[in-house]
Design a protein around this motif. Structure first.
Motif, short mmCIF file in Angstrom:
data_model
loop_
_atom_site.label_atom_id
_atom_site.label_comp_id
_atom_site.label_asym_id
_atom_site.label_seq_id
_atom_site.Cartn_x
_atom_site.Cartn_y
_atom_site.Cartn_z
N PRO A 192 0.82 -1.21 0.00
CA PRO A 192 0.00 0.00 0.00
C PRO A 192 0.85 1.27 0.00
O PRO A 192 2.01 1.23 0.38
N ILE A 193 0.26 2.38 -0.43
CA ILE A 193 0.96 3.65 -0.45
C ILE A 193 0.24 4.63 0.47
O ILE A 193 -0.79 4.32 1.04
N TRP A 194 0.78 5.79 0.61
CA TRP A 194 0.29 6.77 1.60
C TRP A 194 -1.15 7.20 1.33
O TRP A 194 -1.82 7.71 2.23
N SER A 195 -1.64 6.98 0.13
CA SER A 195 -3.03 7.31 -0.20
C SER A 195 -4.02 6.31 0.37
O SER A 195 -5.22 6.55 0.33
N ALA A 196 -3.54 5.17 0.86
CA ALA A 196 -4.42 4.06 1.21
C ALA A 196 -4.96 4.16 2.63
O ALA A 196 -4.41 4.86 3.49
N VAL A 197 -6.03 3.43 2.87
CA VAL A 197 -6.64 3.39 4.20
C VAL A 197 -5.66 2.87 5.24
O VAL A 197 -5.73 3.23 6.41
N ASP A 198 -4.72 2.03 4.82
CA ASP A 198 -3.70 1.48 5.73
C ASP A 198 -2.31 1.95 5.29
O ASP A 198 -1.33 1.23 5.44
N PHE A 231 1.78 10.26 -2.15
CA PHE A 231 0.41 9.98 -2.56
C PHE A 231 0.42 9.50 -4.01
O PHE A 231 1.41 9.66 -4.74
N PHE A 232 -0.70 8.92 -4.44
CA PHE A 232 -0.80 8.39 -5.78
C PHE A 232 -0.42 9.44 -6.82
O PHE A 232 0.30 9.15 -7.79
N GLU A 233 -0.88 10.66 -6.62
CA GLU A 233 -0.58 11.73 -7.57
C GLU A 233 0.93 11.99 -7.68
O GLU A 233 1.42 12.42 -8.73
N ASP A 234 1.67 11.75 -6.59
CA ASP A 234 3.11 11.94 -6.63
C ASP A 234 3.78 10.90 -7.52
O ASP A 234 4.76 11.21 -8.23
N TYR A 235 3.27 9.67 -7.50
CA TYR A 235 3.80 8.63 -8.38
C TYR A 235 3.52 8.97 -9.84
O TYR A 235 4.38 8.78 -10.71
N VAL A 236 2.30 9.46 -10.11
CA VAL A 236 1.95 9.84 -11.48
C VAL A 236 2.86 10.96 -11.96
O VAL A 236 3.39 10.91 -13.08
N ALA A 237 3.07 11.97 -11.12
CA ALA A 237 3.92 13.10 -11.49
C ALA A 237 5.35 12.63 -11.75
O ALA A 237 6.00 13.09 -12.71
N ALA A 238 5.86 11.72 -10.92
CA ALA A 238 7.21 11.21 -11.11
C ALA A 238 7.33 10.44 -12.41
O ALA A 238 8.33 10.55 -13.13
N THR A 290 -6.07 15.67 -4.46
CA THR A 290 -5.55 14.38 -4.01
C THR A 290 -6.71 13.42 -3.76
O THR A 290 -7.61 13.73 -2.98
N GLN A 291 -6.68 12.27 -4.42
CA GLN A 291 -7.70 11.27 -4.16
C GLN A 291 -7.14 10.25 -3.17
O GLN A 291 -5.94 9.97 -3.16
N LEU A 292 -8.01 9.73 -2.32
CA LEU A 292 -7.59 8.75 -1.33
C LEU A 292 -8.23 7.40 -1.64
O LEU A 292 -9.28 7.33 -2.28
N ASP A 307 -3.04 -0.40 -4.31
CA ASP A 307 -2.07 -1.15 -5.10
C ASP A 307 -1.93 -0.50 -6.47
O ASP A 307 -2.92 -0.08 -7.07
N VAL A 308 -0.70 -0.45 -6.95
CA VAL A 308 -0.41 0.22 -8.20
C VAL A 308 0.47 -0.66 -9.08
O VAL A 308 1.39 -1.32 -8.59
N LEU A 309 0.18 -0.66 -10.36
CA LEU A 309 1.06 -1.27 -11.37
C LEU A 309 1.53 -0.17 -12.29
O LEU A 309 0.72 0.52 -12.92
N MET A 310 2.84 0.03 -12.34
CA MET A 310 3.44 1.06 -13.18
C MET A 310 4.33 0.39 -14.22
O MET A 310 5.25 -0.36 -13.87
#
Length: 277
Positions: free
Chosen positions: A130-136, A201-208, A259-261, A265-268
């Motif tokens: 999980p990433i920082w955007s997740a419930v856990d 957060f998820f948006e940070d991964y997208v930006a990267a 920022t969406q929460l 799980d992410v597949l890049m």
């Protein structure tokens, strides 16, 4: 939940995105021909017999927490180094692979290194969460209590959204109402101070990914949680009922960016261009 690629196409995966390590590797194999390939793995060290079966020419395992070693046949080499400082030559690998490691590193710096070491046409494949955007998203690992390592999926001591919905002292008071002071303080320090997680957060991964110079192949995500969060009974007066939508608005305001929460799980999948631009 849906994310959109730079071309305007939806890239969200089905709810079953969360995969075992074996399934992740099988998906990687479906995209990359490993026969005679040179691969850099970020975080981890796949079994040498598995690499033999695929005909891998060289497999570098980049992991600062593993001891440096090289298999007898020289195929797998564990390099004790951070992914952000990958000690490999420019354009020297056919693929970069990672399973469950990107939440622990500087993603932007790692993608710069991946772009450098990949050969033209080479693929980066990373499955993480999980990433920082997740419930856990607090990622309760690397916490040891009473001679045992805690894990977030077995030791569900933190309530949902604990890392975003409570400040340090609010969380301390809540946890001390149901746990020993020692354990409560350990958890508070982990959530607020521990540097093993990147708090992206998820948006940070997208930006990267967009800034990496690598071409966008796929970026998919899911909010599926594959275990039950059942924390101890805490003081009801201190426990909050969190509305994720409202929390997302608050986080967006704090960060100054929408920022969406819920992303867990992410597949890049990214590719280095075949020719220089």
């Amino acid at each position: 939940m849906t994310t959109t690629s730079p071309t305007g196409e939806d890239t969200i995966a089905a709810p079953g995105l969360a995969m075992s390590e074996a399934e992740v590797f099988a998906d990687f194999l479906s995209r990359v021909n490993l026969s005679g390939a040179v691969v850099a793995e970020i975080g981890g060290a796949f079994p040498i017999d598995l690499l033999h079966r695929q005909g891998v020419a060289k497999w570098y395992s980049i992991d600062p927490h593993r001891a440096a070693e090289t298999s007898q046949d020289g195929i797998r080499e564990v390099i004790t180094a951070r992914a952000e400082e990958m000690p490999l030559a420019d354009a020297s690998v056919d693929a970069v692979f990672s399973c469950n490691a990107f939440q622990f590193l500087d993603v932007a710096a790692t993608l710069v290194q991946a772009h450098r070491v990949l050969r033209p046409g080479g693929l980066l494949y990373a499955h993480f969460g999980p990433i920082w955007s997740a419930v856990d998203g607090h990622q309760l690992e690397y916490v040891r209590y009473q001679d045992r390592d805690l894990t977030f999926w077995d030791d569900t001591l933190l309530p949902p959204w604990a890392h975003l919905a409570y400040d340090r002292e609010e969380l301390r008071a809540l946890l001390r109402s149901g746990l020993t002071e020692e354990l409560a303080d350990l958890l508070v320090a982990h959530v607020h101070d521990d540097d093993t997680i990147n708090r992206s957060f998820f948006e940070d991964y997208v930006a990267a990914a967009l800034a990496s110079g690598l071409e966008w192949v796929q970026l998919s995500a899911t909010d599926q949680l594959d275990y039950q969060i059942a924390p101890p009974e805490y003081d009801a007066g201190l426990l909050r009922t969190v509305d994720p939508a409202q929390l997302a608005r608050e986080v967006s305001h704090r960060r100054g960016v929408s920022t969406q929460l819920g992303v867990r799980d992410v597949l890049m999948v990214l590719r280095k261009a075949c020719t220089a631009k």
